[in-house]
Design a protein around this motif. Structure first.
Motif, PDB file in Angstrom:
ATOM      1  N   ILE A  19     110.903  16.621  88.720  1.00 53.81           N
ATOM      2  CA  ILE A  19     109.811  16.084  89.528  1.00 53.81           C
ATOM      3  C   ILE A  19     108.576  15.937  88.641  1.00 53.81           C
ATOM      4  CG2 ILE A  19     108.387  16.382  91.589  1.00 53.81           C
ATOM      5  CD1 ILE A  19     110.558  18.187  92.727  1.00 53.81           C
ATOM      6  N   PRO A  20     108.283  14.720  88.157  1.00 56.44           N
ATOM      7  CA  PRO A  20     107.042  14.509  87.404  1.00 56.44           C
ATOM      8  C   PRO A  20     105.885  14.344  88.371  1.00 56.44           C
ATOM      9  CG  PRO A  20     108.247  12.449  87.550  1.00 56.44           C
ATOM     10  CD  PRO A  20     109.078  13.482  88.277  1.00 56.44           C
ATOM     11  N   CYS A  21     104.741  14.904  88.032  1.00 59.97           N
ATOM     12  CA  CYS A  21     103.608  14.866  88.957  1.00 59.97           C
ATOM     13  C   CYS A  21     102.319  14.550  88.209  1.00 59.97           C
ATOM     14  CB  CYS A  21     103.463  16.216  89.678  1.00 59.97           C
ATOM     15  SG  CYS A  21     102.053  16.303  90.814  1.00 59.97           S
ATOM     16  N   TYR A  22     101.585  13.571  88.721  1.00 61.81           N
ATOM     17  CA  TYR A  22     100.245  13.302  88.218  1.00 61.81           C
ATOM     18  C   TYR A  22      99.318  13.056  89.405  1.00 61.81           C
ATOM     19  CZ  TYR A  22      96.204  11.230  85.963  1.00 61.81           C
ATOM     20  OH  TYR A  22      94.921  10.971  85.563  1.00 61.81           O
ATOM     21  N   ASN A  23      98.453  14.022  89.665  1.00 69.27           N
ATOM     22  CA  ASN A  23      97.436  13.913  90.721  1.00 69.27           C
ATOM     23  C   ASN A  23      98.017  13.622  92.101  1.00 69.27           C
ATOM     24  OD1 ASN A  23      95.450  14.485  88.875  1.00 69.27           O
ATOM     25  ND2 ASN A  23      94.610  12.411  88.771  1.00 69.27           N
ATOM     26  N   TYR A  24      99.098  14.340  92.422  1.00 67.02           N
ATOM     27  CA  TYR A  24      99.701  14.209  93.749  1.00 67.02           C
ATOM     28  C   TYR A  24      99.653  15.534  94.490  1.00 67.02           C
ATOM     29  CZ  TYR A  24     101.397   9.406  93.282  1.00 67.02           C
ATOM     30  OH  TYR A  24     101.483   8.035  93.179  1.00 67.02           O
ATOM     31  N   GLU A  25      98.499  16.180  94.411  1.00 67.34           N
ATOM     32  CA  GLU A  25      98.305  17.452  95.117  1.00 67.34           C
ATOM     33  C   GLU A  25      98.682  17.334  96.588  1.00 67.34           C
ATOM     34  OE1 GLU A  25      94.605  20.519  96.235  1.00 67.34           O
ATOM     35  OE2 GLU A  25      94.238  18.612  95.207  1.00 67.34           O
ATOM     36  N   ALA A  26      98.383  16.198  97.203  1.00 56.52           N
ATOM     37  CA  ALA A  26      98.607  16.034  98.639  1.00 56.52           C
ATOM     38  C   ALA A  26     100.087  15.956  99.003  1.00 56.52           C
ATOM     39  CB  ALA A  26      97.895  14.769  99.131  1.00 56.52           C
ATOM     40  N   PHE A  27     100.953  15.650  98.020  1.00 56.45           N
ATOM     41  CA  PHE A  27     102.351  15.384  98.360  1.00 56.45           C
ATOM     42  C   PHE A  27     103.360  16.254  97.626  1.00 56.45           C
ATOM     43  CE2 PHE A  27     100.217  11.067  98.451  1.00 56.45           C
ATOM     44  CZ  PHE A  27     100.042  11.050  99.830  1.00 56.45           C
ATOM     45  N   VAL A  28     102.986  16.843  96.486  1.00 58.12           N
ATOM     46  CA  VAL A  28     103.991  17.449  95.616  1.00 58.12           C
ATOM     47  C   VAL A  28     104.709  18.626  96.279  1.00 58.12           C
ATOM     48  CG1 VAL A  28     102.324  18.982  94.438  1.00 58.12           C
ATOM     49  CG2 VAL A  28     104.450  18.273  93.279  1.00 58.12           C
ATOM     50  N   ILE A  29     104.039  19.411  97.093  1.00 63.93           N
ATOM     51  CA  ILE A  29     104.716  20.530  97.750  1.00 63.93           C
ATOM     52  C   ILE A  29     105.811  20.014  98.676  1.00 63.93           C
ATOM     53  CG2 ILE A  29     104.442  22.404  99.426  1.00 63.93           C
ATOM     54  CD1 ILE A  29     101.788  23.070  98.178  1.00 63.93           C
ATOM     55  N   ARG A  30     105.542  18.906  99.364  1.00 59.02           N
ATOM     56  CA  ARG A  30     106.558  18.338 100.244  1.00 59.02           C
ATOM     57  C   ARG A  30     107.772  17.863  99.441  1.00 59.02           C
ATOM     58  NH1 ARG A  30     102.923  14.566 104.203  1.00 59.02           N
ATOM     59  NH2 ARG A  30     101.226  15.074 102.738  1.00 59.02           N
ATOM     60  N   ALA A  31     107.536  17.289  98.280  1.00 57.91           N
ATOM     61  CA  ALA A  31     108.654  16.858  97.436  1.00 57.91           C
ATOM     62  C   ALA A  31     109.496  18.056  97.003  1.00 57.91           C
ATOM     63  CB  ALA A  31     108.122  16.119  96.214  1.00 57.91           C
ATOM     64  N   ILE A  32     108.827  19.114  96.551  1.00 56.55           N
ATOM     65  CA  ILE A  32     109.542  20.306  96.088  1.00 56.55           C
ATOM     66  C   ILE A  32     110.322  20.948  97.230  1.00 56.55           C
ATOM     67  CG2 ILE A  32     109.249  22.632  95.160  1.00 56.55           C
ATOM     68  CD1 ILE A  32     106.756  21.510  93.655  1.00 56.55           C
ATOM     69  N   GLN A  33     109.689  21.103  98.379  1.00 52.53           N
ATOM     70  CA  GLN A  33     110.359  21.743  99.518  1.00 52.53           C
ATOM     71  C   GLN A  33     111.545  20.934 100.019  1.00 52.53           C
ATOM     72  OE1 GLN A  33     110.032  24.724 100.613  1.00 52.53           O
ATOM     73  NE2 GLN A  33     108.257  25.239  99.337  1.00 52.53           N
ATOM     74  N   SER A  34     111.480  19.606  99.847  1.00 55.27           N
ATOM     75  CA  SER A  34     112.607  18.787 100.283  1.00 55.27           C
ATOM     76  C   SER A  34     113.861  19.079  99.467  1.00 55.27           C
ATOM     77  CB  SER A  34     112.253  17.293 100.189  1.00 55.27           C
ATOM     78  OG  SER A  34     112.300  16.810  98.851  1.00 55.27           O
ATOM     79  N   VAL A  35     113.674  19.619  98.258  1.00 56.01           N
ATOM     80  CA  VAL A  35     114.806  20.034  97.426  1.00 56.01           C
ATOM     81  C   VAL A  35     115.179  21.482  97.714  1.00 56.01           C
ATOM     82  CG1 VAL A  35     115.642  20.311  95.073  1.00 56.01           C
ATOM     83  CG2 VAL A  35     114.104  18.415  95.624  1.00 56.01           C
ATOM     84  N   LEU A  36     114.188  22.365  97.698  1.00 54.81           N
ATOM     85  CA  LEU A  36     114.462  23.791  97.887  1.00 54.81           C
ATOM     86  C   LEU A  36     115.139  24.086  99.222  1.00 54.81           C
ATOM     87  CD1 LEU A  36     111.153  25.415  96.546  1.00 54.81           C
ATOM     88  CD2 LEU A  36     113.283  24.998  95.320  1.00 54.81           C
ATOM     89  N   SER A  37     114.753  23.362 100.252  1.00 55.95           N
ATOM     90  CA  SER A  37     115.277  23.635 101.585  1.00 55.95           C
ATOM     91  C   SER A  37     116.763  23.328 101.716  1.00 55.95           C
ATOM     92  CB  SER A  37     114.497  22.831 102.633  1.00 55.95           C
ATOM     93  OG  SER A  37     114.660  21.444 102.422  1.00 55.95           O
ATOM     94  N   GLN A  38     117.329  22.632 100.733  1.00 56.71           N
ATOM     95  CA  GLN A  38     118.750  22.302 100.803  1.00 56.71           C
ATOM     96  C   GLN A  38     119.629  23.420 100.257  1.00 56.71           C
ATOM     97  OE1 GLN A  38     119.821  18.232 100.339  1.00 56.71           O
ATOM     98  NE2 GLN A  38     117.695  17.567 100.298  1.00 56.71           N
ATOM     99  N   ASP A  39     118.998  24.421  99.628  1.00 57.69           N
ATOM    100  CA  ASP A  39     119.665  25.677  99.287  1.00 57.69           C
ATOM    101  C   ASP A  39     120.982  25.472  98.541  1.00 57.69           C
ATOM    102  OD1 ASP A  39     119.755  28.460  99.214  1.00 57.69           O
ATOM    103  OD2 ASP A  39     120.942  28.582 101.045  1.00 57.69           O
ATOM    104  N   ARG A  40     120.908  24.710  97.459  1.00 60.58           N
ATOM    105  CA  ARG A  40     122.106  24.439  96.663  1.00 60.58           C
ATOM    106  C   ARG A  40     122.144  25.354  95.442  1.00 60.58           C
ATOM    107  NH1 ARG A  40     125.965  20.771  98.613  1.00 60.58           N
ATOM    108  NH2 ARG A  40     126.651  20.790  96.432  1.00 60.58           N
ATOM    109  N   GLN A  41     123.301  25.967  95.219  1.00 60.68           N
ATOM    110  CA  GLN A  41     123.459  26.796  94.033  1.00 60.68           C
ATOM    111  C   GLN A  41     123.784  25.967  92.789  1.00 60.68           C
ATOM    112  OE1 GLN A  41     125.888  30.348  94.449  1.00 60.68           O
ATOM    113  NE2 GLN A  41     125.793  30.191  96.677  1.00 60.68           N
TER     114      GLN A  41
END
Length: 349
Positions: A19-41
């Motif tokens: 996940i590359p990020c440049y000045n997306y404070e408003a959205f980056v947590i949502r991007a990360i959580q969309s991956v983490l919430s899938q709970d893949r090993q």
């Protein structure tokens, strides 16, 4: 190395998500959580902050994911940095303002095998507050193919493909990004080199979200300025030249159509003429109509709509053409009636 994103017995990572990020404070947590919430090993995730000047870095750290901060150097370099800190055989570069849908990885990962060079999936268009703007543009079909797509690339330099966040690349394809020092982004030559290096798997289901907002570099939802269109044309030529070098190594470079005769180049040149108030040459419009009907991956209704658009562009005065172009490039639903309304309106939409 990217840390696996769930507890339990470790499994070899099948997919890396960078996940590359440049000045997306408003959205980056949502991007990360969309991956983490899938709970893949079997997934590893890395976030690379590309020298953000807002609160993105603090937001990223709050999620606890493996993260790196580098001097600002563009999305391509941020993605390469993430590539070097992951090990999985397949890589998804997820833009920090986009997101995956729940359960998407469970559908994507089983379709990845050693013969797959690229997997693509459709993206729902959403707004800043996650509101749905429209279904996927472009819409994708379900298939697994290489030969037909390779023919499309040789003729037009492209095939129907989603934005960056809808593509999964085999790692050896990603390595070709190191050659693309002319580009800040990753959705260029490697997308279209894929069918020459393996199969492309296409999924019509919308497994992710593409966010449309005021800071999109793509300009989706806005009538493009002539300078932006010139930039797009120049970028296309550089990407196509790079693709030609890749295909030359594979013994296929001599089969390519010259870039200025390809559909994208012709289309963007027509848009540029409209943007500066110049009526496009009738010959260019007719050449585009012929190109439309030669494209095998376009649906009939799209061919009819595009043919009507290019024909009208050759006939209408500048103000009407601009209104028509603004309507065509808007992000919401479009219709023949809406296009006609835009043409007869006094002001571009």
């Amino acid at each position: 190395m990217g840390q696996r994103i769930s507890t339990g017995p470790p499994a070899p990572p099948a997919l890396a998500i960078v996940i590359p990020c440049y000045n997306y404070e408003a959205f980056v947590i949502r991007a990360i959580q969309s991956v983490l919430s899938q709970d893949r090993q079997d997934v590893e995730v890395v976030v690379v902050d590309d020298g953000s000047t807002d609160g993105s870095w603090s937001a990223i750290l709050s999620t606890g994911v493996p993260a790196f901060r580098i001097p600002n150097s563009g999305a391509r370099n941020a993605c390469l940095y993430g590539l070097d800190h992951t090990t999985a055989p397949f890589v998804l570069f997820l833009d920090a303002d986009d997101a995956l849908k729940p359960g998407s990885l469970a559908k994507i990962i089983p379709m990845l095998d050693a013969r797959v060079a690229k997997l693509q999936f459709a993206l729902t268009r959403i707004g800043p507050d996650d509101e749905v703007i429209s279904t996927a543009v472009p819409a994708l079909d379900d298939y697994r193919d290489s030969e037909e797509l390779a023919r499309n690339v040789l003729a037009e330099g492209a095939y129907r493909s989603p934005p960056t966040s809808g593509n999964v690349f085999r790692r050896d394809l990603c390595e070709m990004l190191r050659e693309a020092d002319y580009d800040k982004f990753v959705d260029g030559a490697i997308v279209f080199a894929a069918p020459f290096l393996g199969d492309v798997v296409s999924i019509s289901e919308e497994l992710g979200c593409y966010r449309v907002h005021g800071s999109n570099d793509s300009g989706l939802g806005r009538t493009p300025e002539a300078a932006v269109l010139e930039r797009d044309i120049s970028r296309f030529r550089r990407r196509t030249e790079h693709l030609g070098r890749i295909l030359a190594r594979l013994g296929r470079g001599h089969e390519m159509t010259p870039p200025d005769q390809m559909y994208f180049h012709l289309e963007r040149s027509l848009y540029r003429d409209i943007a500066v108030g110049r009526r496009p040459p009738a010959a260019t419009c007719m050449r585009l109509v012929r190109r439309v009907w030669q494209q095998r991956d376009l649906r009939l209704k799209n061919k009819v709509g595009l043919s009507a658009f290019f024909t009208l562009a050759a006939m209408l005065p500048g103000s009407r053409s601009k209104a028509m172009l603004a309507y065509r490039l808007q992000t919401g639903r479009r219709s023949a009636f809406g296009l006609l309304s835009a043409i007869v309106s006094d002001q571009p939409r």
